[in-house]
Structures are given as C-alpha cells and as structure tokens.
Design a protein around this motif. Structure first.
Motif, PDB file in Angstrom:
ATOM      1  N   ARG A  52       0.828  -1.204   0.000  1.00 29.15           N
ATOM      2  CA  ARG A  52       0.000   0.000   0.000  1.00 29.15           C
ATOM      3  C   ARG A  52       0.866   1.259   0.000  1.00 29.15           C
ATOM      4  NH1 ARG A  52      -3.206  -2.994   3.688  1.00 29.15           N
ATOM      5  NH2 ARG A  52      -2.303  -1.928   5.477  1.00 29.15           N
ATOM      6  N   ARG A  53       2.012   1.218   0.724  1.00 29.74           N
ATOM      7  CA  ARG A  53       2.788   2.440   0.917  1.00 29.74           C
ATOM      8  C   ARG A  53       3.903   2.668  -0.092  1.00 29.74           C
ATOM      9  NH1 ARG A  53       3.491   2.813   7.446  1.00 29.74           N
ATOM     10  NH2 ARG A  53       1.338   2.240   7.842  1.00 29.74           N
ATOM     11  N   TRP A  54       4.527   1.562  -0.538  1.00 27.02           N
ATOM     12  CA  TRP A  54       5.743   1.730  -1.311  1.00 27.02           C
ATOM     13  C   TRP A  54       5.555   2.358  -2.690  1.00 27.02           C
ATOM     14  CZ3 TRP A  54       9.288  -3.069   0.016  1.00 27.02           C
ATOM     15  CH2 TRP A  54       9.583  -3.003   1.375  1.00 27.02           C
ATOM     16  N   PRO A  55       4.389   2.236  -3.284  1.00 25.85           N
ATOM     17  CA  PRO A  55       4.242   2.935  -4.562  1.00 25.85           C
ATOM     18  C   PRO A  55       4.594   4.420  -4.440  1.00 25.85           C
ATOM     19  CG  PRO A  55       2.433   1.438  -4.273  1.00 25.85           C
ATOM     20  CD  PRO A  55       3.219   1.406  -2.994  1.00 25.85           C
ATOM     21  N   ALA A  56       4.445   4.999  -3.239  1.00 27.34           N
ATOM     22  CA  ALA A  56       4.819   6.402  -3.019  1.00 27.34           C
ATOM     23  C   ALA A  56       6.336   6.568  -2.945  1.00 27.34           C
ATOM     24  CB  ALA A  56       4.161   6.908  -1.735  1.00 27.34           C
ATOM     25  N   GLY A  57       7.067   5.471  -2.843  1.00 26.52           N
ATOM     26  CA  GLY A  57       8.532   5.553  -2.751  1.00 26.52           C
ATOM     27  C   GLY A  57       9.084   4.437  -1.889  1.00 26.52           C
ATOM     28  N   PHE A  58      10.124   3.798  -2.397  1.00 22.41           N
ATOM     29  CA  PHE A  58      10.789   2.708  -1.673  1.00 22.41           C
ATOM     30  C   PHE A  58      11.507   3.234  -0.439  1.00 22.41           C
ATOM     31  CE2 PHE A  58      12.009  -1.422  -3.940  1.00 22.41           C
ATOM     32  CZ  PHE A  58      10.723  -1.602  -4.389  1.00 22.41           C
ATOM     33  N   PRO A  59      11.480   2.525   0.687  1.00 19.84           N
ATOM     34  CA  PRO A  59      12.354   2.922   1.797  1.00 19.84           C
ATOM     35  C   PRO A  59      13.815   2.596   1.436  1.00 19.84           C
ATOM     36  CG  PRO A  59      11.153   0.918   2.351  1.00 19.84           C
ATOM     37  CD  PRO A  59      10.671   1.343   1.000  1.00 19.84           C
ATOM     38  N   ASP A  60      14.771   3.202   2.179  1.00 11.57           N
ATOM     39  CA  ASP A  60      16.190   2.969   1.883  1.00 11.57           C
ATOM     40  C   ASP A  60      16.567   1.499   2.049  1.00 11.57           C
ATOM     41  OD1 ASP A  60      16.583   5.563   1.289  1.00 11.57           O
ATOM     42  OD2 ASP A  60      17.210   6.150   3.324  1.00 11.57           O
ATOM     43  N   ASN A  61      16.017   0.886   3.097  1.00  9.33           N
ATOM     44  CA  ASN A  61      16.355  -0.500   3.401  1.00  9.33           C
ATOM     45  C   ASN A  61      15.053  -1.304   3.468  1.00  9.33           C
ATOM     46  OD1 ASN A  61      17.056  -2.933   4.560  1.00  9.33           O
ATOM     47  ND2 ASN A  61      17.959  -2.049   6.407  1.00  9.33           N
ATOM     48  N   PRO A  62      14.571  -1.787   2.317  1.00  5.29           N
ATOM     49  CA  PRO A  62      13.243  -2.430   2.296  1.00  5.29           C
ATOM     50  C   PRO A  62      13.143  -3.642   3.223  1.00  5.29           C
ATOM     51  CG  PRO A  62      14.126  -2.122   0.061  1.00  5.29           C
ATOM     52  CD  PRO A  62      15.218  -1.790   1.005  1.00  5.29           C
ATOM     53  N   ALA A  63      14.193  -4.466   3.277  1.00  6.47           N
ATOM     54  CA  ALA A  63      14.143  -5.653   4.138  1.00  6.47           C
ATOM     55  C   ALA A  63      14.063  -5.244   5.605  1.00  6.47           C
ATOM     56  CB  ALA A  63      15.362  -6.536   3.895  1.00  6.47           C
ATOM     57  N   GLY A  64      14.836  -4.204   5.956  1.00  8.12           N
ATOM     58  CA  GLY A  64      14.818  -3.714   7.326  1.00  8.12           C
ATOM     59  C   GLY A  64      13.456  -3.140   7.693  1.00  8.12           C
TER      60      GLY A  64
END
Lengths: 121, 413
Positions: B42-54
């Motif tokens: 739901r959230r990531w389409p707005a932008g990937f976090p720096d550390n997705p796994a974390g």
C-alpha cells in the motif's frame, strides 16, 4: 520444560516365555533408561508397566446418557503390538524427547505431548 | 519478476524467522510477515524505503508486539514455541524475554528451514511448510505443485504448525553428528521443490518460478553453512540441471531428452558454476549423496555428445552413489548407464531393470527405460507395450507427447 507421555507398544509373546532372569534383565534396562533421562537434563515424572492386553476391559459409553455402557473383554484396539506400559517425561524440547524415546527399551514408542492446562501447571 | 517481488522474496524468510524468534510462534510470525508485506504494497508505490528488508522486519515486529500485548492474557495460556527459561532454542534466546532480541540474526532463516524440515513432520508437510514459511509461496500455488486440493494443503500446513508449537519442535540449527542427518532432510526438501518445478504439473514442462525458488534456497544454505559440502553439491546439481533447461524443449515445445539435446543451447555460465561447486564438494572428503549426483550431472555436462559421454565414470559414480544412498531409482539409472558401456548386452541390462520393477511400481521412467532396451533388442511389440505402461503413469502433457512419439517409432501397432 514440556511434558510428554511415552506409550510403549510391543509384541506380547514375551509374557509367554519370560523367566525370572528375563524379568530382572528387563528391569535393569528400564533402570538404565531412567538414568539416561536424568543425564539428558530431563526427568521421569511417572510411569507404569501394564499387565497384558488380554486382561483389559473396555467400557464404551452410549451416544446419550440414557444408554447403558457396553463392556467388552479386551483392549480398545486389538493390535499385534499392544500397549505395554508408559512413562511421563519432562524434557526441554521434542529433539530431547525423541532421542530419549530411541533409548527407551520398547519396540515402538509413541511420543505424545501432554496438554498444558490454563492454570499453568 | 518485478523489483518489488524480488525484495519480498529475498526478505520473506529473514522476516518470518526473526519474527518467529521474537514471538516464539510460527503462525503469528507468518501472519505478521504477510501483513507487513501488505502494508508495504500500500505504501511503497509512493517511494521505496532505503532499506526495504529492514523496513519489513521492523514493521512485522511492531505488528507482532502489538498483537502480543493485546492478547497478553490469552498468550500466557498458550504453549510457547521456544521455552524461554530452558534456553533450549540455543544461545540466542537464552534468558531473553519476548520482545527482546529483536534484531535479525544471520542464522535465523537457517533455524526456520531446519524447523520446517524436522524429521517429526511428514515429508509432504515439510515441503508444504518450507514453501509457505521459508519461500512465502501462497497456499493455492503450493496445492498446484503438490497436486493436492487447496483446502487439504491449508489443513496440512495448519496441523504442522500446531505440532511444532504443541510438541515443542525446537527452533534451532542442530549441531555435531545430528547436523549431517538433519541437513540431508533439508536438502531433500529443496531437491523435491526443484524437481516439482523441473517437471511442472501445468501445461509446459517447467515451472521456472519454482526451480528459481529451489535454487534460491540452495544458495541460502550454501551461504549460511559454508563449511558443509553437501549444500554446495546440491547447488551444483541444481545448476547443472538448470543449465540444460531451455534445451529440454524443442522449437515446437516437444520434450528433448538428454541424448538428443542440442548441447550448444546449454547455459555455459551455469555449467561452469555447477562444475566448480560439484568439484569442491567432491574434494571435501567422504562423498555425500548430492556430491555424487552432481558428479554424474557434471560428467554429462562436459561430454560433447551422448555417445561420447564417459560412461565408465558415470557407472563408477553410480556405484558409489548406490553405496551411500541405496535406492531403486539409483539402481535403475546405473543399469541404464551400464547399457551404454562399449560391448554392453542390452538383454542383461533388461534383466537388471526387470528385477527392479516390483520396487518401482508406478515410476514412469522404469517402463520407459525397458521400452528403450526392448526397441534396441528389436522386440517392437513388447517395446510398444512398455511405452503404454509408461504413458499410463505419466501426467505431464509434454512428457506424454514424447512417449507417444517414441511408441510410434517402434513401428508396432
């Protein structure tokens, strides 16, 4: 710690042929097993050897309270290898329990976890 | 695969495993990981976090802690996955309370794999549980792989998780003598996953998603158990098999077996990788089952053609394999290889294959091997009957077409 029951299933031919020495040997094996349980950081909480399954009576309760229970001569499940005894064992986890079951002097050992009661005992 | 799917796939086992260590409950760990993935979608389409796994790990842990707090009263009444007092789960959990030790540890996914492949679970349950908990494959897909109903697979997974919790299957990597035996069970599951993908249940021959999952699992085991030769051997075997992938089907989608494959179509990079792994595993000491299987695959990979294969070495390797892993399938493969030695007597090999029939009832490659030998002996009618026998137990449509074609080539009606 978790609690397990070891259900020991074996052929009952032993009863027909065993002599005094045989019984003493069997007891020695169980002494050894109980020592192994303690050595593994587990403990024997209980257990019994059972008389042969032909001495059992099975009571089957009817589907409702009004029916009279039916008593039959013999064990609930008439199998080639019968329940001959059990242990109640406290062990840290299933791996320890299974390695102890392998050291248990019986042909087949069913390892069943005991249901934990809500009061935490 | 999209970048997002790739992130989810590689993070999944790490998130489930570290959440399981945190909560000591596999079921809860799986739920929280699933929910973390849904939040990310739901959230990531707005932008990937720096550390997705974390991000996924932290989110899954927060969800888990929230639920545990809400259900605190009930939780006390349920059995725990790992006994916090006994420290039976290994040093990482010793003396720690729920909620501590939240940082993922490198060996977490390894503990998860060993728990899912515990010998107290049936082989079918091990495969289903590994696909669900380690690979994050959904139940519908697992059901398709196992040729089982979705509801039945869901029940199987639930029962297995319940047994792990109630019977206290420990969440740890076995040590010492135990490791070799337990590792073999794990590698067998990975191999089964690969095989299920290699001969797919669908309309095509391969399910590359599934073979990719198996390769990923094998790579993870190699990375986490660098001192063990057998994971390297398995990865080598899978790489060498995968290298032939595209050459297994002709231009018209028909199955092309090893003797007739266009070897120029094999993936040379995968072969180099596979040969390196197989060689290193075979040099490491007593030869394990997967090292020897990788050895056979390596001999095929370096042969310029089917006829120029070093059959003598193939037979010697199968002899060694039969000693460490006495299985009728290995005996069948050895017999077929012996049939290729110069001066081989097809009638004697046929007798050897026939002797294996009672143990291999329902195994389609036995009647197929018989049929081939019978055709070589000029016994066309019997060869055709043997192909009929193979067809009766083969489901994959591409394999079925291949067998039908071979049957027609016998010239029998």
């Amino acid at each position: 710690m978790a609690r397990y029951v070891f259900l020991m299933y074996d052929s009952e031919d032993w009863h027909d042929t065993v002599d005094e020495q045989g019984v003493a040997d069997e007891f020695a094996l169980h002494e050894e097993f109980m020592a192994a349980v303690t050595a593994a950081g587990a403990s024997v909480v209980g257990g019994e050897a059972l008389e042969r399954s032909s001495t059992a009576s099975t009571v089957r309760r009817g589907p409702d309270a009004g029916t009279r229970p039916l008593v039959t001569d013999g064990p609930f499940a008439d199998t080639k290898e019968a329940l001959g005894g059990f242990y109640v064992i406290d062990a840290p986890d299933l791996d320890v329990a299974l390695s102890l079951a392998a050291a248990c002097p019986a042909g087949n050992v069913e390892v069943r976890p005991v249901m934990e009661m809500p009061d935490g005992t | 695969m999209t970048a997002l799917e790739e992130v989810f796939r590689s993070a999944w086992p790490v998130v489930v495993a570290s959440t399981a260590r945190l909560t000591r409950d596999l079921d809860l760990a799986e739920d929280c990981t699933q929910e973390a993935v849904e939040r990310a979608l739901r959230r990531w389409p707005a932008g990937f976090p720096d550390n997705p796994a974390g991000w996924l790990t932290t989110t899954a842990h927060r969800i888990a802690l929230d639920r545990l707090r809400r259900e605190a009263t009930l939780r006390r009444k349920l059995p725990l996955l790992v006994d916090p007092v006994s420290g039976a789960g290994g040093p990482a959990v010793e003396g720690s309370a729920i909620g501590e030790d939240a940082d993922p540890e490198p060996t977490d996914p390894l503990r998860l794999v060993f728990t899912c492949c515990h010998p107290a679970l049936s082989r079918e349950s091990r495969v289903a549980l590994t696909l669900r908990l380690v690979c994050g494959v959904d139940v519908a897909t697992i059901a398709a792989v196992l040729l089982a109903g979705e509801a039945a697979v869901a029940r199987r997974i639930t029962r297995a998780k319940r047994k792990i919790a109630v019977a206290r299957v420990p969440f740890r990597v076995p040590a010492g003598d135990e490791l070799a035996e337990r590792l073999d069970a794990v590698l067998t599951v990975v191999h089964l996953v690969y095989t299920a993908g290699h001969v797919g249940s669908g309309t095509g021959l391969r399910d590359t998603d599934l073979t990719g999952r198996a390769l990923g699992l094998a790579r993870m085991l190699v990375a986490l158990l660098p001192g063990e030769p057998e994971p390297r051997a398995l990865l080598g075997l899978l790489s060498l098999t995968e290298a032939r992938g595209d050459a297994r089907t002709g231009a018209d989608g028909e199955l092309v077996l090893l003797p007739d494959q266009d070897r120029s179509g094999w993936d040379r990079r995968l072969i180099r990788e596979g040969l390196g792994l197989a060689t290193s595993a075979l040099r490491a000491g007593p030869h394990g089952r997967f090292a020897l299987q990788a050895g056979v695959a390596g001999l095929h990979a370096v042969a310029p053609s089917w006829a120029q294969t070093d059959w003598a070495r193939v037979v010697v390797t199968y002899d060694a394999l039969l000693r460490v892993w006495p299985s009728p399938v290995v005996a069948l493969n050895r017999a077929v290889a012996r049939g290729r030695l110069p001066g081989a007597d097809p009638a004697a090999v046929l007798a050897e294959v026939d002797a294996l029939a009672p143990e291999l009832a329902g195994y389609p490659y036995l009647p197929a091997a018989r049929a081939d030998l019978l055709a070589r002996l000029g016994r066309a009618a019997e060869a055709a009957a043997a192909y009929d026998g193979a067809l009766a137990v083969t489901r994959n449509p591409v394999e079925r077409r291949h067998l039908t074609r071979r049957r027609a080539e016998t010239g029998a009606s």
